[in-house]
Write a protein that holds these residues in place. Structure first.
Motif, PDB file in Angstrom:
ATOM      1  N   GLY A 175     -46.011 -25.994  -8.901  1.00 19.18           N
ATOM      2  CA  GLY A 175     -46.050 -24.124  -8.683  1.00 19.18           C
ATOM      3  C   GLY A 175     -46.495 -23.843 -10.101  1.00 19.18           C
ATOM      4  N   ARG A 176     -46.529 -22.173 -10.047  1.00 21.20           N
ATOM      5  CA  ARG A 176     -47.618 -21.567 -11.035  1.00 21.20           C
ATOM      6  C   ARG A 176     -46.081 -20.364 -11.332  1.00 21.20           C
ATOM      7  NH1 ARG A 176     -52.644 -20.842  -7.403  1.00 21.20           N
ATOM      8  NH2 ARG A 176     -52.339 -18.565  -6.506  1.00 21.20           N
ATOM      9  N   GLY A 177     -46.942 -19.767 -12.546  1.00 19.90           N
ATOM     10  CA  GLY A 177     -46.413 -18.084 -12.658  1.00 19.90           C
ATOM     11  C   GLY A 177     -45.045 -18.616 -12.784  1.00 19.90           C
ATOM     12  N   ILE A 178     -44.491 -17.104 -12.130  1.00 18.38           N
ATOM     13  CA  ILE A 178     -42.512 -17.476 -12.474  1.00 18.38           C
ATOM     14  C   ILE A 178     -42.176 -18.749 -11.577  1.00 18.38           C
ATOM     15  CG2 ILE A 178     -42.700 -15.514 -10.028  1.00 18.38           C
ATOM     16  CD1 ILE A 178     -41.103 -15.024 -13.646  1.00 18.38           C
ATOM     17  N   ASP A 179     -42.816 -18.548 -10.080  1.00 18.50           N
ATOM     18  CA  ASP A 179     -42.114 -20.141  -9.813  1.00 18.50           C
ATOM     19  C   ASP A 179     -42.601 -21.486 -10.433  1.00 18.50           C
ATOM     20  OD1 ASP A 179     -41.436 -17.953  -8.021  1.00 18.50           O
ATOM     21  OD2 ASP A 179     -43.237 -18.272  -6.930  1.00 18.50           O
ATOM     22  N   SER A 180     -42.472 -21.482 -11.039  1.00 17.79           N
ATOM     23  CA  SER A 180     -43.146 -22.420 -11.879  1.00 17.79           C
ATOM     24  C   SER A 180     -41.873 -23.647 -12.173  1.00 17.79           C
ATOM     25  CB  SER A 180     -43.495 -22.591 -13.859  1.00 17.79           C
ATOM     26  OG  SER A 180     -44.661 -21.811 -13.148  1.00 17.79           O
ATOM     27  N   LEU A 181     -42.217 -24.643 -11.902  1.00 20.45           N
ATOM     28  CA  LEU A 181     -40.263 -25.777 -11.572  1.00 20.45           C
ATOM     29  C   LEU A 181     -40.298 -27.021 -12.068  1.00 20.45           C
ATOM     30  CD1 LEU A 181     -37.698 -25.333 -10.756  1.00 20.45           C
ATOM     31  CD2 LEU A 181     -38.266 -26.039  -8.849  1.00 20.45           C
ATOM     32  N   LEU A 182     -40.212 -27.298 -13.161  1.00 17.11           N
ATOM     33  CA  LEU A 182     -40.170 -29.073 -13.583  1.00 17.11           C
ATOM     34  C   LEU A 182     -40.001 -29.715 -12.497  1.00 17.11           C
ATOM     35  CD1 LEU A 182     -40.584 -29.340 -17.320  1.00 17.11           C
ATOM     36  CD2 LEU A 182     -38.108 -29.741 -17.120  1.00 17.11           C
ATOM     37  N   ILE A 183     -40.535 -30.778 -12.700  1.00 16.55           N
ATOM     38  CA  ILE A 183     -39.831 -32.080 -11.437  1.00 16.55           C
ATOM     39  C   ILE A 183     -39.861 -32.871 -12.120  1.00 16.55           C
ATOM     40  CG2 ILE A 183     -40.415 -30.430  -9.486  1.00 16.55           C
ATOM     41  CD1 ILE A 183     -43.120 -31.561  -9.355  1.00 16.55           C
ATOM     42  N   THR A 184     -39.560 -33.966 -11.561  1.00 17.04           N
ATOM     43  CA  THR A 184     -39.548 -35.344 -12.410  1.00 17.04           C
ATOM     44  C   THR A 184     -40.614 -36.039 -10.540  1.00 17.04           C
ATOM     45  OG1 THR A 184     -37.621 -35.328 -11.153  1.00 17.04           O
ATOM     46  CG2 THR A 184     -37.560 -36.223 -13.237  1.00 17.04           C
ATOM     47  N   ASP A 185     -41.721 -37.100 -10.806  1.00 15.75           N
ATOM     48  CA  ASP A 185     -42.592 -37.975 -10.632  1.00 15.75           C
ATOM     49  C   ASP A 185     -43.072 -36.379  -9.216  1.00 15.75           C
ATOM     50  OD1 ASP A 185     -42.296 -39.626 -11.958  1.00 15.75           O
ATOM     51  OD2 ASP A 185     -40.964 -40.842  -9.944  1.00 15.75           O
ATOM     52  N   LEU A 186     -43.207 -36.579  -8.122  1.00 17.76           N
ATOM     53  CA  LEU A 186     -43.556 -36.189  -7.565  1.00 17.76           C
ATOM     54  C   LEU A 186     -42.644 -35.075  -6.317  1.00 17.76           C
ATOM     55  CD1 LEU A 186     -46.477 -37.454  -5.765  1.00 17.76           C
ATOM     56  CD2 LEU A 186     -46.730 -35.909  -7.628  1.00 17.76           C
TER      57      LEU A 186
ATOM     58  N   GLU B 448     -49.081  -7.309  -9.077  1.00 17.65           N
ATOM     59  CA  GLU B 448     -48.689  -8.418  -8.582  1.00 17.65           C
ATOM     60  C   GLU B 448     -49.571  -9.856  -7.952  1.00 17.65           C
ATOM     61  OE1 GLU B 448     -48.291  -7.816  -3.881  1.00 17.65           O
ATOM     62  OE2 GLU B 448     -46.647  -8.812  -3.304  1.00 17.65           O
ATOM     63  N   PHE B 449     -51.356  -9.380  -7.943  1.00 21.52           N
ATOM     64  CA  PHE B 449     -51.781 -10.355  -7.691  1.00 21.52           C
ATOM     65  C   PHE B 449     -51.886 -11.150  -9.348  1.00 21.52           C
ATOM     66  CE2 PHE B 449     -56.076 -11.969  -8.270  1.00 21.52           C
ATOM     67  CZ  PHE B 449     -56.775 -12.217  -7.594  1.00 21.52           C
ATOM     68  N   CYS B 450     -51.626 -10.692 -10.316  1.00 20.11           N
ATOM     69  CA  CYS B 450     -52.117 -11.098 -11.476  1.00 20.11           C
ATOM     70  C   CYS B 450     -50.104 -12.089 -11.696  1.00 20.11           C
ATOM     71  CB  CYS B 450     -51.467 -10.447 -12.559  1.00 20.11           C
ATOM     72  SG  CYS B 450     -53.000  -9.297 -13.259  1.00 20.11           S
ATOM     73  N   MET B 451     -49.054 -11.855 -11.785  1.00 17.71           N
ATOM     74  CA  MET B 451     -47.324 -12.596 -11.141  1.00 17.71           C
ATOM     75  C   MET B 451     -47.877 -13.186 -10.464  1.00 17.71           C
ATOM     76  SD  MET B 451     -43.811 -10.846  -9.321  1.00 17.71           S
ATOM     77  CE  MET B 451     -44.161 -11.025  -8.232  1.00 17.71           C
ATOM     78  N   THR B 452     -49.055 -13.601  -8.782  1.00 11.45           N
ATOM     79  CA  THR B 452     -48.873 -14.413  -8.058  1.00 11.45           C
ATOM     80  C   THR B 452     -50.158 -16.079  -9.053  1.00 11.45           C
ATOM     81  OG1 THR B 452     -50.435 -13.989  -6.698  1.00 11.45           O
ATOM     82  CG2 THR B 452     -47.947 -13.728  -6.194  1.00 11.45           C
ATOM     83  N   GLU B 453     -51.443 -15.076  -9.428  1.00 12.85           N
ATOM     84  CA  GLU B 453     -52.501 -15.500  -9.855  1.00 12.85           C
ATOM     85  C   GLU B 453     -51.465 -16.541 -11.190  1.00 12.85           C
ATOM     86  OE1 GLU B 453     -53.771 -17.472  -8.255  1.00 12.85           O
ATOM     87  OE2 GLU B 453     -54.000 -16.107  -6.382  1.00 12.85           O
ATOM     88  N   SER B 454     -50.560 -15.666 -12.213  1.00 12.76           N
ATOM     89  CA  SER B 454     -50.289 -16.486 -13.849  1.00 12.76           C
ATOM     90  C   SER B 454     -49.832 -17.912 -13.304  1.00 12.76           C
ATOM     91  CB  SER B 454     -49.510 -16.121 -13.645  1.00 12.76           C
ATOM     92  OG  SER B 454     -49.387 -16.338 -14.836  1.00 12.76           O
ATOM     93  N   CYS B 455     -50.586 -18.647 -14.411  1.00 10.87           N
ATOM     94  CA  CYS B 455     -50.222 -20.431 -14.259  1.00 10.87           C
ATOM     95  C   CYS B 455     -48.882 -20.371 -14.598  1.00 10.87           C
ATOM     96  CB  CYS B 455     -51.363 -21.023 -15.040  1.00 10.87           C
ATOM     97  SG  CYS B 455     -51.168 -20.911 -16.594  1.00 10.87           S
TER      98      CYS B 455
END
Lengths: 237, 550
Positions: A175-186, B448-455
């Motif tokens: 994932g990316r941004g605020i939804d990034s999540l640490l995962i093990t393997d895939l 919102e665009f920057c939030m969803t596109e932030s790595c």
């Protein structure tokens, strides 16, 4: 330590210091007992410049620079403490506390948490931002360790130690941004992953996100200081 | 390939074209294809064959005015037809050699007046998939000149003298960048073309790649010669399938004609280009993230220095330029740096391609000399605001830029003028807004665009954008207090100064620029729980309450 490296002199917080040309400002500062706060940096791992706590001011530069990756230069004048920097550092910590569910009173590493002690050292008394309270999972599938994503600050120390020291690269991010999540393997459960059970990730984790099951309900100090020694032994060999 | 052979190809191509009395050019860029210009072309071909007229129906690149698509231009008269449907094919073919079809004629004199074409000089005039047509319009002469008559240093000097600045948004002097890569130590060097255009409302690079891909390839080959690189990459976003397929064809054609590969133009210079397709991340337009993505890693930026010019792709010195920057190279070498430096303002030379979108009559692609005012662009070329509405703001620079109000309409366009007005040049997206747009809502959209596109790598951008988005939503919903506004301003300052890469550093700009020029709208949402434009949720809430009381 190659002997051919130049020596530079610079000023940090008004103190004249000398450094090898390949050193970072953070390394030199710590050698001279100047404290610069960090969370993603760990001696013995590569630096990513992600937590932004170690930002410092450099004279004649309009930007702030992360001390962990800032190489020393001759005549550089670095300021590590100012009202502005303190305000930014406090805001970063506020953002981290509000991002996930950090409840010290029920945390297994209470009193041994780097996030907690960093908040204390930076004089953070309260969080102005609304808590996001995301719903996150806990992976307790492993027979020895637990990954509690509610307490993860995405510093990626575990990712780096698993890749660079253990050589297993079990941990990574999805994932990316605020939804990034640490995962093990895939994104397999930890128990079903290629984990070597070495436990390094647990010891380098600055918070209670990764912890040892056997320490539940007891004191859980972490010992991340083994890395420079491991690296030195590897170089010698 | 020698210059005589180059001339030969151009002459053969010109002779082939002379065999026809008429040329019917059909726009085959994505905008017109989405309105079935491909089927129109088939229909025109059938009609032309049936009529027995000596007529060549040809696909070309973008003709500019996308709003009037599908566009057809008939040569040699230069008649432009707009909004042409499949059923109109017969009428157009019948009208060849006679009076043009009046009902289809598009009167675009005002639209083209004031535009100056360098990057788009071939767009709409050549078949993008036919390399010989590019050669017949002076294509690859610049590469030939550079390779056979100039040293790499001389090429860099010409680019420096021209005053060309990076067209991707930052405006870094191109010649200086080339010089740095040329001086950097490394046995292997790379040239990368950044075609990961992701700004909302921007389609300049897509259009250039779809309309005149050979121009970009030539620019890259000249750059590779100048900096000493042997390998190039196109980093194209996956959302541009037509641009990618045209690039595949164009690279094959360039290899066939010997402009890529080994012994280019009979010299020892060797260079080839590969295509890398993005995976839908806006942040991969940032150069260090782009490099990570090409290397097969997670598309995340890393701290600079070291800059890619010193340590880039696989640790080698790497030159990264935007599509439009590379598209400017061949004309500069061909016509000389003085010619280029004679166009534009003192510190911003040449032309700039803009994608005009939003509440504007003439949606499309334009190229204007630097220094033109926003008023000329929006009201003369763009045809003003439709439906008799009032101009409110123009957004430039995508999510990194800002909104400029009516008082800045007479601002003449240059990198520095836009930055001092609180926006930026950006890659060239220009979104025009009228009084039906709520500026708080616009700021919220970009956040919102920057939030969803932030790595998600650095804390300020990852969680700061999410917090700012929530605060802006609160304002839009009419539930915010002045303390929330203060917190928003505080976060803007902090995210701007502490983020790792350009995405985070510029993410607060849309908020800061709307706060600078439209603070009253923010206050109206907070104090009176009312959205002046009637866009946000708060205004509908108030309305329903009123309805209830009635």
């Amino acid at each position: 330590m190659s002997p051919a490296v130049d020596v530079k002199t610079l000023v940090i917080d008004g103190i004249d210091v000398s450094a090898r040309a390949d050193q970072t400002v953070l390394e030199v500062a710590r050698e001279n007992n100047i404290f610069i706060p960090t969370l993603c940096h760990l001696d013995g791992l590569s630096d990513v410049g992600a937590c932004r706590l170690c930002l410092v001011e450099v004279k004649n530069s309009p930007k702030l620079h992360p001390a962990c990756v800032l190489k020393v230069e001759e005549g550089m004048e670095v300021t590590t403490k100012s009202d502005r920097l303190l305000h930014y550092r406090q805001t970063i910590l506020e953002l981290l506390f509000a991002e996930r569910n950090h409840v010290c009173s029920v945390c297994v590493v209470n009193n041994h948490c780097e996030l907690q002690s960093m908040a204390q050292s930076q004089g953070l008394t309260h969080v102005r931002l609304p808590y996001r309270n995301p719903k996150l999972t806990v992976d307790a599938s492993h027979d020895r360790f637990v990954a509690d994503h509610n307490r993860c600050i995405l510093c990626t120390r575990c990712v780096r130690v698993c890749d660079e020291i253990e050589g297993a690269h079990v941990w990574d991010l999805m994932g990316r941004g605020i939804d990034s999540l640490l995962i093990t393997d895939l994104m397999q459960p930890w128990a079903e992953s290629t984990c070597t059970r070495c436990g390094k990730c647990v010891n380098v984790c600055p918070t209670g996100a990764l912890f040892d099951k056997s320490k539940l309900g007891s004191d859980h100090p972490k010992y991340p200081d083994f890395l420079p020694y491991l690296n030195m032994m590897r170089e010698v060999r | 390939m020698t210059s005589e052979e180059l001339l030969q190809i151009a002459e053969t191509n010109a002779a082939e074209r002379k065999e026809f009395d008429y040329e019917v050019n059909v726009c085959a860029a994505l905008g017109c294809i989405s309105q079935h210009s491909d089927k129109l072309k088939d229909a025109l071909e059938q009609e032309a064959a049936a009529s027995g007229k000596r007529c060549h129906v040809r696909q070309t690149g973008c003709m500019g005015l996308c709003a009037a698509g599908p566009l057809v231009r008939v040569e040699p008269t230069g008649t432009m037809y707009g909004s042409v449907q499949e059923g109109d094919a017969k009428a157009i073919v019948d009208a060849l050699g006679g009076k043009p079809v009046e009902r289809l004629e598009a009167h675009l004199e005002k639209y083209f007046h004031g535009q100056e074409y360098i990057v788009l000089e071939n767009s709409g005039h050549i078949d993008p998939e036919n390399i010989d047509e590019y050669i017949s319009r002076d294509g690859y002469q610049a590469l030939m000149t550079a390779l056979t008559q100039m040293t790499p240093q001389a090429v860099i000097e010409q680019i420096s003298k021209s005053g060309l600045r990076g067209r991707g948004g930052g405006g870094y002097p191109t010649g200086l960048k080339w010089g740095t890569v040329a001086k950097a130590h490394g046995a292997q060097k790379y040239v990368i073309c950044n075609a990961d255009e992701g700004d909302p409302g921007a389609f300049m690079d897509r259009s250039v790649l779809e309309s005149d891909p050979q121009r970009v390839i030539e620019g890259m080959a000249i750059a590779a010669y100048a900096v000493g690189a042997t390998k190039g990459y196109f980093y194209v976003r996956a959302e541009y399938p037509l641009a990618i397929s045209r690039l595949v064809v164009s690279l094959r054609e360039a290899r066939r004609r010997g402009f890529l590969g080994t012994n280019i133009c009979g010299t020892t210079f060797a260079f080839d280009i590969e295509i890398r397709i993005g995976a839908g991340a806006f942040v991969c337009g940032e150069e260090t993230a782009l490099i990570a993505s090409i290397e097969g890693l997670r598309g995340q930026p890393r701290p600079r220095p070291p800059y890619p010019a010193v340590s880039g792709l696989w640790g080698s010195p790497t030159l990264i330029n935007n599509v439009e920057s590379f598209a400017n190279i061949a004309p500069i070498i061909r016509n000389g740096p003085q010619w280029f430096a004679g166009i534009g303002t003192e510190r911003s030379k040449g032309t700039k391609v803009f994608a005009l979108t939003g509440r504007i009559a003439n949606t499309g692609l334009i190229e204007v000399p630097m220094g033109m005012t926003l008023r000329q662009i929006i009201f003369d070329i763009g045809g003003g605001i439709p439906d008799g509405r009032r101009f409110k703001a123009v957004q430039t620079g995508g999510p990194s830029g800002g909104c400029l109000p009516a008082e800045h309409l007479d601002l003449s366009l240059s990198y520095d003028a836009l930055i001092s007005a609180g926006s930026m040049m950006g890659s060239g997206g220009m979104i025009v807004m009228d009084d039906t747009s709520c500026m708080v809502n616009v700021a919220r959209f970009f956040m919102e665009f920057c939030m969803t596109e932030s790595c998600g790598k650095c804390v300020p951008c990852r969680t700061g954008t999410a917090q700012m988005f929530n605060l802006l939503t609160k304002i839009c919903d009419g539930e915010a207090t002045h303390a929330d506004l203060g917190l928003l301003i505080d976060l803007c300052d902090m995210v701007k100064h502490t983020s790792l890469c350009g995405l985070g550093m510029t993410a607060p700009n849309p908020v800061l620029s709307t706060l600078r020029y439209f603070k009253d709208e923010y206050l109206e949402h907070i104090d009176n729980k009312r959205c002046p434009a009637g866009v946000c949720a708060c205004s509908s809430k108030v309305r329903t309450e009123e309805e209830v009381t009635v």
